[in-house]
Scaffold this active site. Structure first.
Site, PDB file in Angstrom:
ATOM      1  CE  LYS A  43      -4.441   1.000   0.321  1.00  0.00           C
ATOM      2  NZ  LYS A  43      -5.580   0.136  -0.038  1.00  0.00           N
TER       3      LYS A  43
HETATM    4  N1  GLU Z   1      -7.082   0.363  -3.287  1.00  0.00           N
HETATM    5  C1  GLU Z   1      -7.895  -0.778  -3.571  1.00  0.00           C
HETATM    6  C2  GLU Z   1      -7.990  -1.685  -2.352  1.00  0.00           C
HETATM    7  O1  GLU Z   1      -7.843  -1.267  -1.242  1.00  0.00           O
HETATM    8  C3  GLU Z   1      -7.465  -1.488  -4.833  1.00  0.00           C
HETATM    9  C4  GLU Z   1      -6.099  -2.094  -4.808  1.00  0.00           C
HETATM   10  C5  GLU Z   1      -5.637  -2.630  -6.158  1.00  0.00           C
HETATM   11  O2  GLU Z   1      -6.407  -2.659  -7.088  1.00  0.00           O
HETATM   12  O3  GLU Z   1      -4.451  -3.015  -6.225  1.00  0.00           O
HETATM   13  O4  GLU Z   1      -8.304  -2.834  -2.454  1.00  0.00           O
END
Ligand code: GLU
Length: 479
Positions: free
Chosen positions: A110
């Protein structure tokens, strides 16, 4: 009461750790491996300067890698003033378990940038995003085979297009450059259905839940989604799409919408499109003509309803309000909307909670499809669509022959012919893949939930399925 609650509330990362510890406590995994899976492998902090409005502004950003049992690692990049290391690490851990649960072949990561995007012009945001990207690409923290970001709160297609372009400029001979990030616009290597994906996933998750009358009964509900009263918190990308599909396609009613500046309620159901339009034009829900405006927005989370969908920030249901939440079913469209303390209070009350790592996995699932599309350099359905239509035409020709032969006794409905003849386009294939993923993942969670008396809730079941898969990966590597 609220003050005391604030003192006792653990941080987001501690909350995720507590949930993880509860799950591994029910599992037969060696202590060392448990610890290896629990810890966040690395977090990179970067501080960089960008010249804006005649002076240098310094920004702080993070990219955290929770687990590399599979690579690339995957997870969004968030733009918000409150971003901090603790939050990014909690979110990257959730990504590890989310990816494992829905079988997308990624580890968890993240990113975040401490910035209020509303404070900057578009061209300034582009400069900032490109510079942040440069810092991450330099360290392989954005890379098609190692680390693939995506949108999250405060970012979207526009930012992903800048990231992809910046990576391509720095890697001019990488034929797979577009796979370095997902959530791009379709004209820049994106995939149909990615914007709606997380909200669509929430809808598919609820549909699957309501396919199991035993599970519905555990939430003291009956029947299907039609006419169910839903309160939703946050009408951003996730909340809006979930509310839109659940009302337009499943006949549910949105009886409450909670936003940052207050809430709207209407027992007959709010018009989701009209509210969304109002928010886009006015910044919040205040002043919207229909329904009742409630100044104290969070109080509406505590109102009577059948389903509560927190689709905004983490920690909104906490020790301060959990005991007053009346919804018998909560589906966590946001990441971490319930603290571990709130989770415990609600579980004891018998509330059924469909956990975040499952409920909002639609986004990363469609990101996976986009990544595969980028690596295969071809749109889904391009080879098969017309061939599928030609084969269907054969069947329709035969049916038409029968139609003529049987006269008035039987005839083909015109809608059938039209629908059956059309080969699936990319959007339909993406939705089908997402639906299948959400159904399969629910069933794997459900199996554990029903089979084991010591697993009282879906969250524990989800963690157990996910941790088992991560553990199997590590074992296969000889750990
Ligand atoms: N930000 C989104 C999540 O928390 C998508 C993450 C992604 O597609 O890699 O799942």
């Amino acid at each position: 009461m609220a003050d005391m609650a604030e003192i006792k509330e653990p941080s987001f990362r501690e909350s995720v750790n507590l949930m993880f510890d509860r799950a591994v406590g029910l599992m037969d995994i060696p202590k060392g491996l448990k610890e290896k899976i629990r810890v966040c492998n690395a977090t990179y902090t970067v501080r960089f300067g960008v010249r804006l409005r005649g002076e240098i502004h310094t920004f702080t950003g993070y990219r955290s890698v929770h687990s590399e049992h599979m690579e690339p690692v995957k997870g969004g990049i968030r733009y918000a003033s409150a971003v901090n290391q603790d939050e990014v690490e909690a979110l990257s851990a959730l990504m590890t378990f989310k990816c494992a649960l829905v079988e997308t072949p990624f580890g968890g990561s993240k990113g975040g940038l401490c910035i209020n995007p509303r404070d900057y012009e578009e061209h300034e945001l582009e400069l900032i995003t490109r510079r942040f990207t440069y810092e991450l690409v330099k360290r392989d923290l954005i890379h098609p085979s190692q680390n693939v970001p995506a949108p999250d709160m405060g970012t979207g297609e526009r930012e992903m297009a800048w990231i992809a372009d910046q990576y391509a400029r720095m890697n001019t001979t990488d034929i797979n450059a577009r796979a370095c990030v997902t959530g791009k616009p379709t004209h820049a290597g994106g995939i149909a259905g990615r914007v709606e994906a997380t909200g669509r996933g929430v809808q598919y998750a609820l549909r699957e839940f309501f396919r199991h009358p035993d599970d519905v009964a555990k939430a003291h509900l009956r029947g299907k989604l039609k006419d169910k009263r839903i309160i939703i918190q946050g009408l951003g990308n996730v909340g809006y799409h979930a509310a839109k599909f659940l009302t337009a396609e499943d006949g549910a009613k949105i009886t409450g919408i909670v936003e940052w500046d207050g809430a709207l309620t209407d027992p007959d159901g709010l018009d989701v499109e009209a509210v969304r339009q109002w928010i886009t034009e006015n910044g919040g829900v205040k002043g919207y003509g229909d329904g009742e405006f409630v100044e104290n927005g969070p109080s509406v989370l505590e109102a009577e309803c059948d389903i509560l969908i927190p689709a905004a920030l983490e920690g909104v249901i906490n020790l301060g309000n959990a005991d007053r939440i009346k919804a018998p079913l909560i589906i966590e469209a946001a990441n971490g909307p319930l603290t571990s303390g709130a989770d415990e209070i609600l579980r004891k009350k018998g509330t059924v909670i469909i956990p975040d790592l499952y409920a909002n996995a639609g986004g990363v699932t469609v990101s996976y499809f986009e990544w595969v599309k980028n690596l295969s350099h071809i749109r889904f359905g391009r080879m098969q669509r017309r061939q599928e239509e030609a084969r269907h035409q054969l069947v329709v020709d035969e049916l038409e022959r029968l139609d003529r032969y049987l006269g008035d006794a039987w005839s083909m409905t015109p809608q059938f012919k039209e629908k059956y003849l059309r080969g699936a386009d990319e959007l339909e294939l993406v939705r089908s893949g997402l639906d299948d993923t959400m159904r399969t993942a629910y069933q794997s969670m459900r199996e554990v939930w029903h089979a084991r008396d010591d697993v009282p809730d879906l969250r524990m079941a989800a963690y157990i399925v996910a941790i088992n898969r991560v553990a199997a990966s590590y074992r296969a590597k000889g750990l």
